[in-house]
Design a protein around this motif. Structure first.
Motif, short mmCIF file in Angstrom:
data_model
loop_
_atom_site.label_atom_id
_atom_site.label_comp_id
_atom_site.label_asym_id
_atom_site.label_seq_id
_atom_site.Cartn_x
_atom_site.Cartn_y
_atom_site.Cartn_z
N ILE A 48 2.91 102.45 87.58
CA ILE A 48 1.89 103.48 87.76
C ILE A 48 2.30 104.41 88.90
N VAL A 49 2.68 103.83 90.04
CA VAL A 49 3.09 104.63 91.19
C VAL A 49 4.29 105.50 90.83
N GLU A 50 5.27 104.90 90.18
CA GLU A 50 6.49 105.63 89.83
C GLU A 50 6.18 106.81 88.91
N LYS A 51 5.34 106.61 87.91
CA LYS A 51 5.00 107.69 86.98
C LYS A 51 4.21 108.79 87.69
N GLN A 52 3.32 108.39 88.58
CA GLN A 52 2.53 109.39 89.30
C GLN A 52 3.42 110.20 90.23
N GLU A 53 4.36 109.55 90.88
CA GLU A 53 5.23 110.26 91.82
C GLU A 53 6.30 111.09 91.10
N ARG A 54 6.95 110.50 90.13
CA ARG A 54 8.08 111.16 89.47
C ARG A 54 7.63 112.20 88.44
N LEU A 55 6.57 111.88 87.70
CA LEU A 55 6.14 112.77 86.62
C LEU A 55 4.89 113.58 86.96
N GLY A 56 4.32 113.31 88.13
CA GLY A 56 3.15 114.06 88.55
C GLY A 56 1.88 113.68 87.81
N TRP A 57 1.86 112.49 87.22
CA TRP A 57 0.65 112.06 86.53
C TRP A 57 -0.47 111.86 87.54
N GLY A 58 -1.69 112.17 87.14
CA GLY A 58 -2.84 112.04 88.03
C GLY A 58 -3.55 110.71 87.87
N LYS A 59 -4.78 110.68 88.36
CA LYS A 59 -5.58 109.47 88.33
C LYS A 59 -5.98 109.06 86.91
N SER A 60 -6.07 110.02 86.02
CA SER A 60 -6.54 109.71 84.66
C SER A 60 -5.60 108.79 83.90
N VAL A 61 -4.35 108.67 84.35
CA VAL A 61 -3.43 107.78 83.67
C VAL A 61 -3.93 106.33 83.74
N VAL A 62 -4.59 105.97 84.82
CA VAL A 62 -5.10 104.60 84.97
C VAL A 62 -6.21 104.35 83.96
N GLU A 63 -7.10 105.29 83.80
CA GLU A 63 -8.20 105.15 82.84
C GLU A 63 -7.65 105.03 81.41
N ARG A 64 -6.70 105.89 81.09
CA ARG A 64 -6.15 105.88 79.74
C ARG A 64 -5.34 104.60 79.48
N LEU A 65 -4.54 104.20 80.45
CA LEU A 65 -3.76 102.98 80.31
C LEU A 65 -4.68 101.78 80.09
N SER A 66 -5.75 101.73 80.85
CA SER A 66 -6.71 100.65 80.71
C SER A 66 -7.28 100.60 79.30
N ALA A 67 -7.74 101.73 78.80
CA ALA A 67 -8.31 101.79 77.45
C ALA A 67 -7.28 101.38 76.40
N ASP A 68 -6.06 101.87 76.53
CA ASP A 68 -5.02 101.55 75.56
C ASP A 68 -4.64 100.07 75.59
N LEU A 69 -4.55 99.49 76.78
CA LEU A 69 -4.22 98.06 76.88
C LEU A 69 -5.34 97.19 76.34
N GLN A 70 -6.58 97.56 76.62
CA GLN A 70 -7.71 96.78 76.11
C GLN A 70 -7.78 96.87 74.59
N ARG A 71 -7.43 98.00 74.04
CA ARG A 71 -7.40 98.16 72.58
C ARG A 71 -6.25 97.33 71.98
N GLU A 72 -5.11 97.33 72.63
CA GLU A 72 -3.95 96.61 72.14
C GLU A 72 -4.09 95.09 72.26
N PHE A 73 -4.78 94.64 73.32
CA PHE A 73 -4.95 93.21 73.58
C PHE A 73 -6.43 92.86 73.65
N PRO A 74 -7.14 92.93 72.51
CA PRO A 74 -8.58 92.65 72.52
C PRO A 74 -8.85 91.20 72.96
N GLY A 75 -9.87 91.04 73.74
CA GLY A 75 -10.22 89.71 74.23
C GLY A 75 -9.45 89.27 75.46
N MET A 76 -8.41 89.99 75.81
CA MET A 76 -7.64 89.66 77.01
C MET A 76 -8.25 90.41 78.19
#
Length: 147
Positions: A48-76
């Motif tokens: 997360i840190v690397e992508k934010q620093e190198r690619l300029g991703w903002g805070k929303s990447v955390v929200e999106r990553l969370s949603a995508d991981l929860q969708r990919e791994f339901p119940g986890m």
């Protein structure tokens, strides 16, 4: 010809040894799982840190990553936005030069402090720090970060 009874001091000793081995294996497995989870959290936080620093991703990447991981791994559990922010904070804390300087300053040097300080700090960055962090249980990291 009579059969020897299994009940006796030999069997009692054998049973005790097997039970001890089972308990040791359970503890070893628990430690391995804990270590792998700590390293996973380190890697996610680092990414997360690397992508934010190198690619300029903002805070929303955390929200999106969370949603995508929860969708990919339901119940986890463990991939809420809050937990991902904690993983990021975890990585950031240990890569901080101030944290590393303090850790090295507390080491008991064999040689003079001046000659030993700079090299260990430099060596702790990267993979060595990741390995060291993996040896500490997750609960202890929480305690350290919340102090």
């Amino acid at each position: 010809m009579t059969k020897k009874s299994l009940i006796g001091s030999d069997y009692t000793t054998f049973l005790s040894e097997v039970k001890n081995r089972i308990q040791l294996a359970r503890i070893t497995a628990g430690r391995a799982v804990s270590s792998e989870l700590v390293l996973l959290y380190w890697d996610i936080g680092s990414s997360i840190v690397e992508k934010q620093e190198r690619l300029g991703w903002g805070k929303s990447v955390v929200e999106r990553l969370s949603a995508d991981l929860q969708r990919e791994f339901p119940g986890m559990t463990g991939f809420s936005p809050r937990n991902l922010w904690e993983m990021r904070r975890f990585f950031e804390a240990y890569r901080s030069p101030a944290f590393l300087q303090q850790a090295v300053a507390e080491m008991r040097p064999v040689r003079s402090r001046r000659s030993i300080k700079q090299q260990p700090v430099a060596e702790l960055y990267g993979e060595k720090m990741r390995q060291l962090v993996g040896e500490i249980p997750g609960g202890q990291h929480q305690f350290i970060l919340n102090k």
